[in-house]
Write a protein that holds these residues in place. Structure first.
Motif, short mmCIF file in Angstrom:
data_model
loop_
_atom_site.label_atom_id
_atom_site.label_comp_id
_atom_site.label_asym_id
_atom_site.label_seq_id
_atom_site.Cartn_x
_atom_site.Cartn_y
_atom_site.Cartn_z
N ASP A 1 0.82 -1.22 0.00
CA ASP A 1 0.00 0.00 0.00
C ASP A 1 0.85 1.27 0.00
OD1 ASP A 1 -2.43 -1.37 0.01
OD2 ASP A 1 -2.37 -1.61 2.19
N GLY A 2 2.13 1.14 -0.30
CA GLY A 2 3.02 2.30 -0.33
C GLY A 2 4.22 2.10 0.57
N SER A 3 5.19 2.96 0.40
CA SER A 3 6.42 2.88 1.17
C SER A 3 6.15 3.25 2.63
CB SER A 3 7.42 3.87 0.55
OG SER A 3 8.64 3.83 1.24
N PHE A 4 6.85 2.56 3.55
CA PHE A 4 6.72 2.90 4.97
C PHE A 4 8.07 2.76 5.66
CE2 PHE A 4 5.87 -1.62 4.67
CZ PHE A 4 6.43 -2.18 5.79
N GLN A 5 8.22 3.49 6.76
CA GLN A 5 9.49 3.52 7.49
C GLN A 5 9.31 2.92 8.87
OE1 GLN A 5 11.12 7.38 8.74
NE2 GLN A 5 13.08 6.71 7.92
N ILE A 6 10.33 2.20 9.33
CA ILE A 6 10.33 1.64 10.67
C ILE A 6 11.49 2.25 11.44
CG2 ILE A 6 10.68 -0.45 12.03
CD1 ILE A 6 9.34 -2.03 9.84
N LEU A 7 11.17 2.75 12.63
CA LEU A 7 12.17 3.32 13.53
C LEU A 7 12.21 2.49 14.81
CD1 LEU A 7 11.16 7.07 13.11
CD2 LEU A 7 13.09 5.92 12.03
N ASN A 8 13.16 2.80 15.68
CA ASN A 8 13.30 2.11 16.96
C ASN A 8 11.98 2.15 17.74
OD1 ASN A 8 14.93 0.63 18.68
ND2 ASN A 8 15.57 2.42 19.83
N ASN A 9 11.65 1.05 18.41
CA ASN A 9 10.45 0.91 19.24
C ASN A 9 9.15 0.98 18.45
OD1 ASN A 9 11.86 0.57 21.72
ND2 ASN A 9 12.24 2.78 21.73
N HIS A 10 9.19 0.63 17.17
CA HIS A 10 7.99 0.58 16.33
C HIS A 10 7.07 -0.52 16.85
CE1 HIS A 10 5.50 0.06 12.74
NE2 HIS A 10 5.99 1.19 12.28
N ALA A 11 5.79 -0.33 16.69
CA ALA A 11 4.82 -1.35 17.07
C ALA A 11 5.05 -2.62 16.25
CB ALA A 11 3.40 -0.84 16.83
N PRO A 12 4.73 -3.78 16.79
CA PRO A 12 4.88 -5.02 16.02
C PRO A 12 4.09 -4.95 14.71
CG PRO A 12 4.45 -5.51 18.32
CD PRO A 12 4.25 -4.03 18.14
N ILE A 13 4.68 -5.49 13.66
CA ILE A 13 4.04 -5.44 12.34
C ILE A 13 4.49 -6.63 11.51
CG2 ILE A 13 5.84 -3.95 11.42
CD1 ILE A 13 3.80 -2.68 9.56
N VAL A 14 3.58 -7.12 10.69
CA VAL A 14 3.89 -8.11 9.66
C VAL A 14 3.29 -7.56 8.37
CG1 VAL A 14 3.52 -10.45 8.83
CG2 VAL A 14 3.89 -10.05 11.25
N SER A 15 4.07 -7.53 7.29
CA SER A 15 3.58 -6.95 6.05
C SER A 15 4.21 -7.63 4.85
CB SER A 15 3.90 -5.45 6.02
OG SER A 15 3.36 -4.85 4.86
N ILE A 16 3.52 -7.53 3.72
CA ILE A 16 4.03 -8.05 2.45
C ILE A 16 4.69 -6.88 1.71
CG2 ILE A 16 3.39 -9.05 0.23
CD1 ILE A 16 1.07 -10.43 1.71
N LEU A 17 5.81 -7.17 1.06
CA LEU A 17 6.53 -6.15 0.31
C LEU A 17 6.37 -6.40 -1.18
CD1 LEU A 17 9.83 -6.15 2.40
CD2 LEU A 17 7.82 -4.69 2.70
N GLU A 18 6.40 -5.33 -1.95
CA GLU A 18 6.33 -5.45 -3.40
C GLU A 18 7.65 -5.00 -4.00
OE1 GLU A 18 4.26 -1.16 -4.51
OE2 GLU A 18 3.10 -2.99 -4.70
N LYS A 19 7.73 -5.05 -5.33
CA LYS A 19 8.95 -4.65 -6.02
C LYS A 19 9.28 -3.21 -5.67
CE LYS A 19 11.16 -4.50 -10.49
NZ LYS A 19 11.08 -4.85 -11.90
N GLY A 20 10.53 -2.98 -5.32
CA GLY A 20 10.96 -1.64 -4.95
C GLY A 20 12.32 -1.66 -4.29
N THR A 21 12.58 -0.64 -3.48
CA THR A 21 13.88 -0.46 -2.87
C THR A 21 13.76 -0.38 -1.36
OG1 THR A 21 14.65 0.72 -4.83
CG2 THR A 21 15.93 1.02 -2.83
N ILE A 22 14.60 -1.15 -0.67
CA ILE A 22 14.73 -1.05 0.78
C ILE A 22 15.86 -0.06 1.05
CG2 ILE A 22 15.35 -2.26 2.90
CD1 ILE A 22 14.26 -4.82 1.65
N LYS A 23 15.59 0.93 1.90
CA LYS A 23 16.60 1.93 2.26
C LYS A 23 16.97 1.71 3.72
CE LYS A 23 17.25 6.94 2.41
NZ LYS A 23 16.57 8.24 2.20
N ILE A 24 18.26 1.51 3.98
CA ILE A 24 18.74 1.18 5.32
C ILE A 24 19.65 2.30 5.80
CG2 ILE A 24 20.02 -0.49 6.70
CD1 ILE A 24 19.56 -2.40 4.20
#
Length: 93
Positions: A26-49
């Motif tokens: 459903d679009g790009s999303f960011q995870i930071l420290n202490n993020h709530a638990p999440i499980v998600s499917i990823l599509e074609k794109g870029t992971i930025k670390i």
């Protein structure tokens, strides 16, 4: 927080990171420290670390693109992510 990126061939990355941006269905999303638990499917794109330092294995280093000293990207075709207790596991194709 700890990030692990695993492909069918090998573990691509494991280390301490400050943020991860992922290509969600459903679009790009960011995870930071202490993020709530999440499980998600990823599509074609870029992971930025973002991290203070990076240590890649020789086999995995050529899969990542350096943006600057504290940011790398990884292109994926699909995947799954789980975040729980400040540990992110990303399974990628």
């Amino acid at each position: 927080m700890i990030l692990e990126i695993v492909s069918p061939e090998a573990k691509l990355f494991s280390g301490e990171v400050t943020s991860v941006t992922l290509p969600g269905v459903d679009g790009s999303f960011q995870i930071l420290n202490n993020h709530a638990p999440i499980v998600s499917i990823l599509e074609k794109g870029t992971i930025k670390i973002a991290a203070a330092s990076f240590d890649f294995s020789k086999e995995a280093a050529n899969k990542f693109t350096k943006v600057n000293d504290q940011t790398y990207t990884l292109d994926i075709t699909s995947g799954t992510i789980e975040m729980k207790d400040n540990k992110i596991i990303v399974l990628v194709d």
